[in-house]
Design a protein around this motif. Structure first.
Motif, PDB file in Angstrom:
ATOM      1  N   TYR A  36     -32.211  21.603  54.506  1.00 17.91           N
ATOM      2  CA  TYR A  36     -30.862  22.067  54.812  1.00 17.91           C
ATOM      3  C   TYR A  36     -30.026  20.933  55.402  1.00 17.91           C
ATOM      4  CZ  TYR A  36     -32.482  26.850  54.058  1.00 17.91           C
ATOM      5  OH  TYR A  36     -32.978  27.997  53.492  1.00 17.91           O
ATOM      6  N   ILE A  54     -24.462  34.743  50.202  1.00 14.55           N
ATOM      7  CA  ILE A  54     -23.275  35.188  49.466  1.00 14.55           C
ATOM      8  C   ILE A  54     -23.244  36.705  49.451  1.00 14.55           C
ATOM      9  CG2 ILE A  54     -22.055  35.140  47.252  1.00 14.55           C
ATOM     10  CD1 ILE A  54     -23.368  32.481  46.662  1.00 14.55           C
ATOM     11  N   HIS A 105     -29.205  36.437  50.155  1.00 12.22           N
ATOM     12  CA  HIS A 105     -29.691  35.071  50.103  1.00 12.22           C
ATOM     13  C   HIS A 105     -29.870  34.653  48.638  1.00 12.22           C
ATOM     14  CE1 HIS A 105     -30.397  33.767  54.218  1.00 12.22           C
ATOM     15  NE2 HIS A 105     -30.800  34.993  54.509  1.00 12.22           N
ATOM     16  N   LEU A 121     -28.270  20.776  46.152  1.00 10.06           N
ATOM     17  CA  LEU A 121     -27.677  21.663  47.148  1.00 10.06           C
ATOM     18  C   LEU A 121     -28.714  22.265  48.085  1.00 10.06           C
ATOM     19  CD1 LEU A 121     -25.088  23.560  44.904  1.00 10.06           C
ATOM     20  CD2 LEU A 121     -24.693  21.554  46.362  1.00 10.06           C
ATOM     21  N   SER A 122     -28.229  22.899  49.137  1.00 15.97           N
ATOM     22  CA  SER A 122     -29.070  23.557  50.133  1.00 15.97           C
ATOM     23  C   SER A 122     -30.017  24.547  49.457  1.00 15.97           C
ATOM     24  CB  SER A 122     -28.177  24.285  51.141  1.00 15.97           C
ATOM     25  OG  SER A 122     -28.939  24.972  52.092  1.00 15.97           O
ATOM     26  N   THR A 130     -30.953  27.537  50.111  1.00 14.93           N
ATOM     27  CA  THR A 130     -30.446  28.913  50.014  1.00 14.93           C
ATOM     28  C   THR A 130     -28.992  28.984  50.457  1.00 14.93           C
ATOM     29  OG1 THR A 130     -31.188  29.455  52.261  1.00 14.93           O
ATOM     30  CG2 THR A 130     -32.717  29.936  50.455  1.00 14.93           C
ATOM     31  N   PHE A 131     -28.294  29.972  49.936  1.00 15.13           N
ATOM     32  CA  PHE A 131     -26.922  30.263  50.348  1.00 15.13           C
ATOM     33  C   PHE A 131     -26.807  31.757  50.636  1.00 15.13           C
ATOM     34  CE2 PHE A 131     -26.156  26.324  48.027  1.00 15.13           C
ATOM     35  CZ  PHE A 131     -25.237  25.698  48.851  1.00 15.13           C
ATOM     36  N   LYS A 134     -23.483  18.493  50.309  1.00 14.37           N
ATOM     37  CA  LYS A 134     -22.392  19.428  50.539  1.00 14.37           C
ATOM     38  C   LYS A 134     -21.261  19.086  49.563  1.00 14.37           C
ATOM     39  CE  LYS A 134     -24.873  20.059  54.342  1.00 14.37           C
ATOM     40  NZ  LYS A 134     -26.239  19.480  54.448  1.00 14.37           N
TER      41      LYS A 134
END
Length: 462
Positions: A157, A257, A261, A251-252, A254-255, A162
């Protein structure tokens, strides 16, 4: 090879070579070796298009050189190869047109070509891979075991890309860098300038979109050379897909939204390969794929201009804009390594058998850098998940009960406190400053030298 344009290729090569990522990782000497990745991708295509043993051999060789340059890059190229294979299979299944642009060979030769590629890669990498596998499989996680390189997923993370990393100029860009600097440390940019300098360049992005859209419109009208058209279509669509795939990988994990998750590719890969934490480095592969598309865009744009003078003006202008976007001025970034702190000059003249520990005890690369001057053994520098690291965790606080006893067991002679170091939190510094006068009586630490905020202590003999 892809664009069939020298100037388009020159622009792509210029963007790839001088992108901010390359400058940012100049101190990571292995990560600075980005030159083998384009060659691996090139010969992956040549192997597909030509089906020769020479192409197979060189494809394996360039993968090996990529892996030996940096293990991250070997991992990245496996993702590229997997994307290529999946793209090829889906394209073949979904395509209604059966126009071939590659040699027709049997299953046996295809298998032998694949075996050749893998064999060459393993043969070249064997001296590097064998000791690691031997240690991991037969020495019960001792020595050079992979166990100590396993990362915590929380680090993904921190060191994931980003969105602002890709669209904001590097912090050392002389004109716009100060604007980017305002976002460093925010959730939109991240804290590590080195890992998060992934700016793609507005010129590169514009030409990539232009090249892709122009080809989508142009190919419908061009039917006179259908084989060449199919080959170009394959290349352009693959690099467009690759850009999207490696962008997602960067990218990270997990996101969140709408309360759910969403797991990214890096989350699933981490379950199998928990050794890679700085997934933002996928940004270099994003740059590679985008550069090829930008090369196409440069070519298509110049071809639309009829006047030679206008072609030269537009082409030169685009190159100048790109250079301005990526400019990095070395004289303002140099470090005078001849200016050695006085404490290390003094330490150089002490006994060769001396063992030294420097505080604050952290991952301070300067301690190891100046070891080349004083040439004394250091307690600092232990790798995570090693016995030495677990000991270092116990002695991070010089005022903690038991720390001095451990230092005695380690035969430490000199304790160096850098009181002005930025690595000290203000609260920690205040505690130490308050305790300084009682170091001798309370901890058995005798002050023997002082150098502009740096104090050198010796353990008192009982």
């Amino acid at each position: 090879y892809f664009t069939r344009s020298k100037w388009g290729s020159f622009f792509a090569g210029l963007a790839f070579s001088f992108c901010p990522y390359h400058f940012a990782h100049a101190s990571h000497i292995t990560l600075a070796n980005i030159q083998w990745m384009p060659l691996f991708v090139l010969f992956l295509f040549k192997l597909h298009n030509e089906r020769t043993y020479l192409a197979a051999t060189l494809c394996g060789l360039f993968f090996a050189l990529t892996l030996l340059s940096d293990t991250y890059y070997g991992y990245f190229m496996l993702v590229v190869a997997a994307t290529f294979i999946v793209f090829k299979i889906f394209r073949k299944v979904l395509s209604k047109k059966r126009v071939r642009f590659t040699p027709r060979v049997g299953l046996l030769k295809n298998s032998l070509l694949l075996i050749t590629t893998i064999f060459v890669a393993i043969l070249v990498c064997f001296p590097y891979i064998f000791p690691i596998l031997k240690s991991y499989l037969f020495e019960n996680a001792a020595g050079l075991s992979l166990q100590k390189y396993i990362r915590d997923i929380s680090q993904l993370y921190i060191y994931s890309a980003k969105i602002f990393n890709y669209i904001l100029p590097a912090t050392n860009q002389p004109v716009f860098g100060s604007f980017t600097q305002k976002f460093v440390g925010s959730i939109f940019y991240g804290e590590s300038i080195q890992e998060h300098s992934l700016y793609l360049g507005m010129t590169t992005i514009f030409l990539s979109f232009f090249g892709y859209r122009f080809w989508q419109d142009r190919k419908k009208m061009q039917v006179q050379d259908i084989v060449k058209r199919r080959q170009l279509d394959f290349s352009i669509k693959f690099f467009a897909l690759l850009t999207a795939v490696v962008f997602l990988f960067s990218l990270s994990p997990t996101f969140m939204i709408l309360g759910r998750h969403i797991k990214m590719p890096s989350y699933y890969v981490f379950q199998v390969l928990p050794f890679f934490r700085a997934i933002a480095r996928f940004g270099m592969v994003v740059m590679l794929a985008l550069c090829v598309l930008a090369g196409f865009g440069f070519k298509f744009l110049i071809e639309r201009i009829t006047s030679p003078w206008k072609k030269a003006t537009v082409g030169f202008g685009l190159i100048c804009i790109l250079i301005f976007e990526f400019i990095n001025i070395p004289p303002f970034r140099t470090t005078d390594i001849g200016n050695v702190p006085e404490v290390y000059r003094w330490l150089k003249d002490q006994s060769e058998k001396s063992i030294v520990i420097e505080y604050p005890l952290g991952n301070n690369i300067e301690y190891i850098f100046y070891q080349r001057v004083h040439k004394k053994r250091l307690v600092n520098g232990a790798l995570p998940k090693t016995e030495a690291y677990s000991v270092a965790e116990k002695i991070k606080d010089i005022t903690r009960p038991g720390t001095v006893d451990i230092l005695r067991k380690l035969d430490v002679e000199f304790i160096i406190l850098h009181l002005n170091s930025d690595d000290y939190q203000q609260s920690e510094r205040l505690v130490i400053m308050k305790e300084l006068d009682s170091f001798d009586k309370k901890y058995g630490l005798v002050l023997i030298k002082e150098f502009n905020g740096t104090k050198v202590f010796r353990l008192r003999e009982d």
